[in-house]
Design a protein around this motif. Structure first.
Motif, mmCIF file in Angstrom:
data_model
loop_
_atom_site.group_PDB
_atom_site.id
_atom_site.type_symbol
_atom_site.label_atom_id
_atom_site.label_comp_id
_atom_site.label_asym_id
_atom_site.label_seq_id
_atom_site.Cartn_x
_atom_site.Cartn_y
_atom_site.Cartn_z
ATOM 1 N N VAL A 204 -5.500 -30.477 -6.942
ATOM 2 C CA VAL A 204 -4.276 -29.999 -7.612
ATOM 3 C C VAL A 204 -3.312 -30.591 -7.882
ATOM 4 O O VAL A 204 -2.633 -30.369 -8.880
ATOM 5 N N SER A 205 -2.914 -31.551 -7.084
ATOM 6 C CA SER A 205 -1.848 -32.397 -7.344
ATOM 7 C C SER A 205 -2.274 -33.281 -8.586
ATOM 8 O O SER A 205 -1.252 -33.458 -9.226
ATOM 9 N N ALA A 206 -3.269 -33.702 -8.445
ATOM 10 C CA ALA A 206 -3.686 -34.829 -9.745
ATOM 11 C C ALA A 206 -3.462 -34.086 -10.810
ATOM 12 O O ALA A 206 -2.846 -34.566 -11.800
ATOM 13 N N ARG A 207 -4.051 -32.864 -10.897
ATOM 14 C CA ARG A 207 -3.699 -31.902 -12.137
ATOM 15 C C ARG A 207 -2.386 -31.608 -12.602
ATOM 16 O O ARG A 207 -2.035 -31.760 -13.771
ATOM 17 N N LEU A 208 -1.614 -31.144 -11.587
ATOM 18 C CA LEU A 208 -0.262 -31.031 -11.859
ATOM 19 C C LEU A 208 0.382 -32.017 -12.436
ATOM 20 O O LEU A 208 1.265 -32.206 -13.534
ATOM 21 N N GLU A 209 0.175 -33.386 -11.952
ATOM 22 C CA GLU A 209 0.915 -34.381 -12.148
ATOM 23 C C GLU A 209 0.741 -34.958 -13.498
ATOM 24 O O GLU A 209 1.396 -35.354 -14.452
ATOM 25 N N LYS A 210 -0.677 -34.631 -13.901
ATOM 26 C CA LYS A 210 -1.314 -35.035 -15.336
ATOM 27 C C LYS A 210 -0.531 -34.115 -16.288
ATOM 28 O O LYS A 210 0.062 -34.516 -17.489
ATOM 29 N N ALA A 211 -0.514 -32.896 -15.882
ATOM 30 C CA ALA A 211 -0.010 -31.745 -16.616
ATOM 31 C C ALA A 211 1.549 -31.860 -17.028
ATOM 32 O O ALA A 211 2.161 -31.748 -18.083
ATOM 33 N N VAL A 212 2.450 -32.374 -16.168
ATOM 34 C CA VAL A 212 3.877 -32.733 -16.260
ATOM 35 C C VAL A 212 4.201 -34.105 -16.650
ATOM 36 O O VAL A 212 5.081 -34.588 -16.519
ATOM 37 N N ASN A 213 3.005 -34.875 -16.935
ATOM 38 C CA ASN A 213 3.268 -36.405 -17.358
ATOM 39 C C ASN A 213 3.740 -37.126 -16.330
ATOM 40 O O ASN A 213 5.013 -37.707 -16.895
ATOM 41 N N LYS A 214 3.399 -37.091 -15.005
ATOM 42 C CA LYS A 214 4.193 -37.923 -14.216
ATOM 43 C C LYS A 214 4.432 -39.326 -14.505
ATOM 44 O O LYS A 214 5.376 -40.121 -14.199
ATOM 45 N N SER A 215 3.207 -39.866 -14.931
ATOM 46 C CA SER A 215 3.370 -41.415 -15.024
ATOM 47 C C SER A 215 4.376 -41.691 -16.132
ATOM 48 O O SER A 215 4.763 -42.997 -16.167
ATOM 49 N N ALA A 216 4.827 -40.981 -17.253
ATOM 50 C CA ALA A 216 5.958 -41.121 -17.995
ATOM 51 C C ALA A 216 7.512 -40.470 -17.695
ATOM 52 O O ALA A 216 8.375 -40.942 -18.392
ATOM 53 N N GLY A 217 7.432 -39.737 -16.565
ATOM 54 C CA GLY A 217 8.619 -39.069 -16.177
ATOM 55 C C GLY A 217 9.580 -39.649 -15.313
ATOM 56 O O GLY A 217 9.391 -40.868 -15.235
ATOM 57 N N GLY A 218 10.054 -39.115 -14.351
ATOM 58 C CA GLY A 218 10.990 -39.452 -13.311
ATOM 59 C C GLY A 218 12.270 -40.262 -13.967
ATOM 60 O O GLY A 218 12.989 -39.696 -14.484
ATOM 61 N N PRO A 219 12.311 -41.422 -13.601
ATOM 62 C CA PRO A 219 13.400 -42.293 -13.959
ATOM 63 C C PRO A 219 13.447 -42.135 -15.458
ATOM 64 O O PRO A 219 14.752 -42.273 -16.114
ATOM 65 N N ALA A 220 12.583 -42.378 -16.169
ATOM 66 C CA ALA A 220 12.558 -42.062 -17.873
ATOM 67 C C ALA A 220 13.312 -41.092 -18.194
ATOM 68 O O ALA A 220 14.109 -41.009 -19.208
ATOM 69 N N VAL A 221 13.175 -39.985 -17.396
ATOM 70 C CA VAL A 221 13.922 -38.570 -17.790
ATOM 71 C C VAL A 221 15.637 -38.856 -17.805
ATOM 72 O O VAL A 221 16.273 -38.577 -18.753
ATOM 73 N N TYR A 222 15.922 -39.407 -16.714
ATOM 74 C CA TYR A 222 17.152 -39.669 -16.491
ATOM 75 C C TYR A 222 17.891 -40.702 -17.469
ATOM 76 O O TYR A 222 18.827 -40.534 -17.828
ATOM 77 N N ARG A 223 16.948 -41.554 -18.013
ATOM 78 C CA ARG A 223 17.487 -42.647 -18.740
ATOM 79 C C ARG A 223 17.769 -42.101 -20.133
ATOM 80 O O ARG A 223 18.766 -42.295 -20.717
ATOM 81 N N VAL A 224 17.034 -41.195 -20.449
ATOM 82 C CA VAL A 224 17.113 -40.589 -21.832
ATOM 83 C C VAL A 224 18.319 -39.591 -21.701
ATOM 84 O O VAL A 224 18.998 -39.579 -22.710
ATOM 85 N N LEU A 225 18.317 -38.848 -20.624
ATOM 86 C CA LEU A 225 19.604 -37.928 -20.604
ATOM 87 C C LEU A 225 20.765 -38.796 -20.576
ATOM 88 O O LEU A 225 21.846 -38.074 -21.004
ATOM 89 N N GLY A 226 20.738 -40.087 -19.954
ATOM 90 C CA GLY A 226 22.023 -40.619 -19.811
ATOM 91 C C GLY A 226 22.350 -41.626 -21.014
ATOM 92 O O GLY A 226 23.246 -42.136 -21.103
ATOM 93 N N THR A 227 21.545 -41.866 -22.024
ATOM 94 C CA THR A 227 21.616 -42.967 -23.113
ATOM 95 C C THR A 227 21.675 -42.365 -24.308
ATOM 96 O O THR A 227 21.860 -43.118 -25.249
ATOM 97 N N ALA A 228 21.135 -41.022 -24.300
ATOM 98 C CA ALA A 228 20.906 -40.501 -25.874
ATOM 99 C C ALA A 228 22.227 -40.346 -26.552
ATOM 100 O O ALA A 228 23.173 -39.982 -25.819
ATOM 101 N N GLN A 229 22.388 -40.932 -27.775
ATOM 102 C CA GLN A 229 23.570 -40.720 -28.366
ATOM 103 C C GLN A 229 23.890 -39.486 -29.212
ATOM 104 O O GLN A 229 25.162 -39.354 -29.511
ATOM 105 N N ASN A 230 22.896 -38.947 -29.279
ATOM 106 C CA ASN A 230 22.988 -37.652 -30.186
ATOM 107 C C ASN A 230 21.989 -36.486 -30.007
ATOM 108 O O ASN A 230 21.072 -37.034 -29.222
ATOM 109 N N LYS A 231 21.916 -35.495 -30.440
ATOM 110 C CA LYS A 231 20.830 -34.668 -30.310
ATOM 111 C C LYS A 231 19.671 -34.952 -30.712
ATOM 112 O O LYS A 231 18.397 -34.703 -29.845
#
Length: 176
Positions: A26-53
């Motif tokens: 279940v955890s492997a399926r969930l982690e794949k479904a929410v794209n764990k490998s690309a998420g985490g710190p990358a989300v915060y980078r996008v939120l903190g560095t995007a210059q426009n919508k």
């Protein structure tokens, strides 16, 4: 102006799905479904560095990889509870935080207090006997107080429906 306090009582709904699937599956399926490998710190980078919508939307859409949600983080309660209690047979328990700022904005644009419940969380709890897993989450539509705002209510209900679809997909089930 003096400090004031207000209290609003409300009732939320906690949803639990139980499956015979192993916790690791279940955890492997969930982690794949929410794209764990690309998420985490990358989300915060996008939120903190995007210059426009447009940059923000492009960055988040890349992280969701065509899905509704992306992984934000997790807390494995079983790890520290084993240490604290000294009980090695503590059931595996992980609380995942996941979401999508593009979905969140549909609620936050009406009421910033909706941010108390987005991004949402979901718990995976291994059954005590190791045979199966519970998927537990609080229904956002019952937690996000619309105060009569129809658009906010609809947006919260849409989030609830997306989370249910995610859970059912992870469990290999379909909506009835």
């Amino acid at each position: 102006m003096a400090t004031s306090k207000s209290v609003v009582e409300y009732t939320g709904k906690r949803i639990t799905y139980e499956t015979p699937l192993a916790f690791a599956e279940v955890s492997a399926r969930l982690e794949k479904a929410v794209n764990k490998s690309a998420g985490g710190p990358a989300v915060y980078r996008v939120l903190g560095t995007a210059q426009n919508k447009e940059e923000l939307e492009a960055g988040i859409n890349a992280l969701t990889a065509g899905g509704d949600f992306v992984y934000f983080g997790e807390l494995a309660h079983h790890r520290w509870m084993k240490t604290y209690t000294g009980v090695p047979s503590t059931p595996q328990t992980i609380v995942y935080t996941f979401g999508n700022p593009l979905i969140a904005q549909t609620m936050l644009s009406h009421d910033y207090a909706a941010g108390l419940n987005v991004p949402p969380k979901l718990m995976l709890l291994e059954n005590a006997d190791g045979g199966g897993t519970k998927v537990i989450y609080d229904d956002p539509a019952t937690l996000i107080l619309s105060g009569g705002n129809e658009e906010l209510r609809k947006a919260a209900e849409a989030l609830s429906a997306k989370i249910e679809r995610l859970v059912l997909s992870v469990l290999g089930e379909e909506l009835e």
